[in-house]
Write a protein that holds these residues in place. Structure first.
Motif, PDB file in Angstrom:
ATOM      1  N   SER A 105       0.828  -1.201   0.000  1.00 41.02           N
ATOM      2  CA  SER A 105       0.000   0.000   0.000  1.00 41.02           C
ATOM      3  C   SER A 105       0.867   1.257   0.000  1.00 41.02           C
ATOM      4  CB  SER A 105      -0.915  -0.011   1.221  1.00 41.02           C
ATOM      5  OG  SER A 105      -1.676   1.154   1.269  1.00 41.02           O
TER       6      SER A 105
ATOM      7  N   LYS B 123       2.548   1.629  -3.354  1.00 42.53           N
ATOM      8  CA  LYS B 123       1.542   2.061  -4.325  1.00 42.53           C
ATOM      9  C   LYS B 123       1.279   3.560  -4.196  1.00 42.53           C
ATOM     10  CE  LYS B 123      -2.652   1.197  -3.246  1.00 42.53           C
ATOM     11  NZ  LYS B 123      -3.923   0.552  -2.922  1.00 42.53           N
ATOM     12  N   SER B 124       1.132   4.031  -2.978  1.00 41.97           N
ATOM     13  CA  SER B 124       0.819   5.444  -2.774  1.00 41.97           C
ATOM     14  C   SER B 124       1.996   6.348  -3.134  1.00 41.97           C
ATOM     15  CB  SER B 124       0.394   5.703  -1.333  1.00 41.97           C
ATOM     16  OG  SER B 124       1.488   5.534  -0.458  1.00 41.97           O
TER      17      SER B 124
ATOM     18  N   HIS C 169       2.757   0.107  -9.577  1.00 40.81           N
ATOM     19  CA  HIS C 169       1.427   0.454 -10.065  1.00 40.81           C
ATOM     20  C   HIS C 169       0.367  -0.110  -9.116  1.00 40.81           C
ATOM     21  CE1 HIS C 169      -2.030   0.626 -12.816  1.00 40.81           C
ATOM     22  NE2 HIS C 169      -1.363   1.599 -13.406  1.00 40.81           N
ATOM     23  N   ARG C 170      -0.761   0.572  -9.002  1.00 45.56           N
ATOM     24  CA  ARG C 170      -1.799   0.135  -8.068  1.00 45.56           C
ATOM     25  C   ARG C 170      -2.347  -1.238  -8.408  1.00 45.56           C
ATOM     26  NH1 ARG C 170      -7.105   1.684  -9.978  1.00 45.56           N
ATOM     27  NH2 ARG C 170      -6.879   2.706 -11.984  1.00 45.56           N
ATOM     28  N   ASN C 171      -2.470  -1.543  -9.703  1.00 46.13           N
ATOM     29  CA  ASN C 171      -2.968  -2.861 -10.095  1.00 46.13           C
ATOM     30  C   ASN C 171      -1.970  -3.957  -9.760  1.00 46.13           C
ATOM     31  OD1 ASN C 171      -5.188  -1.554 -11.081  1.00 46.13           O
ATOM     32  ND2 ASN C 171      -4.678  -1.821 -13.234  1.00 46.13           N
TER      33      ASN C 171
ATOM     34  N   SER D 213      -2.378  -4.646  -6.055  1.00 41.52           N
ATOM     35  CA  SER D 213      -3.613  -5.395  -5.816  1.00 41.52           C
ATOM     36  C   SER D 213      -3.462  -6.850  -6.246  1.00 41.52           C
ATOM     37  CB  SER D 213      -4.775  -4.765  -6.575  1.00 41.52           C
ATOM     38  OG  SER D 213      -5.027  -3.482  -6.077  1.00 41.52           O
TER      39      SER D 213
END
Length: 90
Positions: A60, A63-64, A69-71, A74
């Motif tokens: 997290s 990602k921030s 990348h956020r994907n 996840s």
């Protein structure tokens, strides 16, 4: 080497950020490997869940900060969670 002062500074900043990003990625990979070893060695479920929570926090944060990348974050978390759930389902 840059001739302009602002580009020299930008180069220093980029190098510093590259090292920070590399350290974050490495830390995530190390924690994932710890989780993999823990599952292979059949450690108690609480320890595996604790490692999974640590990985979630690190993903997290990366990602921030734009390190990954956020994907990607996840996807990694989803696959690891699925793996832990399967390992301790029996």
């Amino acid at each position: 080497m840059p001739n302009i002062r602002s580009s020299e500074k930008r180069m220093r900043q980029s190098e510093k950020q590259r090292r920070i990003n590399k350290a974050r990625r490495s830390d995530i990979k190390t924690t994932i490997k710890k989780l993999e070893h823990a599952i292979e060695e059949n450690v108690p479920e609480e320890q595996a869940r604790t490692l999974l929570a640590q990985i979630a926090a690190k993903l997290s944060r990366a990602k921030s900060k734009g390190v990954i990348h956020r994907n990607t974050a996840s996807r990694k978390l989803s696959r690891l969670t699925k793996w832990v759930n399967q390992a301790y389902q029996q």
